[in-house]
Design an enzyme around this catalytic site. Structure first.
Site, PDB file in Angstrom:
ATOM      1  N   CYS A  85     104.837 -34.303 -25.290  1.00  0.00           N
ATOM      2  CA  CYS A  85     104.712 -35.682 -25.769  1.00  0.00           C
ATOM      3  C   CYS A  85     104.470 -35.713 -27.283  1.00  0.00           C
ATOM      4  CB  CYS A  85     103.565 -36.358 -25.024  1.00  0.00           C
ATOM      5  SG  CYS A  85     103.054 -37.953 -25.683  1.00  0.00           S
ATOM      6  N   CYS A  87     101.389 -37.684 -28.385  1.00  0.00           N
ATOM      7  CA  CYS A  87     100.180 -36.933 -28.014  1.00  0.00           C
ATOM      8  C   CYS A  87      99.861 -35.878 -29.079  1.00  0.00           C
ATOM      9  CB  CYS A  87     100.356 -36.250 -26.663  1.00  0.00           C
ATOM     10  SG  CYS A  87     100.619 -37.371 -25.272  1.00  0.00           S
TER      11      CYS A  87
END
Length: 146
Positions: free
Chosen positions: A69, A72
């Site tokens: 991600c 993230c």
């Protein structure tokens, strides 16, 4: 809560009582003797997450993330900076949803990064999307006051 709230060690899972008269920032685990707080979010597995949420008297902020991600990865340094500001009053932990999908499913994580604040074993606040450190700290402080 008693004069000695329970603080769960992020390394070994030991439950420690830290008297209010003692600095939690300097406390060490009675089982593994490591510092209870080191200013970094703890990486947990499913069992470690459940132990933190259910046994700690501290609010626990969980960052649900995955290594693939992009947002993230961008938020990771900000989350670490927030840990340095919020600990030892708030425990900050991370759970890799790719490696540990069960909690993500149980808590209905639909997108990552998602942060959930738990108090006394229950979810009290949730937000999704990457945030900078200042925004994380402000969001948590606002949620803890509620």
């Amino acid at each position: 809560m008693s004069d000695a709230p329970h603080v769960v060690c992020a390394r070994c899972g030991g439950v420690n009582r830290v008297p209010a008269s003692r600095s939690a920032a300097e406390a060490r685990c009675g089982r593994c003797h490591e510092p209870l707080f080191d200013g970094q979010p703890a990486e947990l597995d499913t069992a470690g997450l459940e132990r933190q949420i259910t046994r700690s008297h501290l609010p626990v902020l969980v960052d649900f993330w995955a290594p693939w991600c992009g947002p993230c990865k961008v938020m990771a340094p900000a989350y670490a900076q927030a840990a340095r500001e919020l600990e030892p009053r708030i425990r900050l932990v991370k759970l890799d949803t790719q490696a540990h999908p069960e909690p993500a499913a149980r808590y209905g994580i639909r997108g990552i990064p998602t942060m959930i604040l738990f108090r006394n074993g229950r979810e009290t606040a949730r937000t999704s999307g990457a945030m900078d450190a200042r925004s994380i700290v402000a969001w948590v402080r606002g949620a803890v006051r509620d």
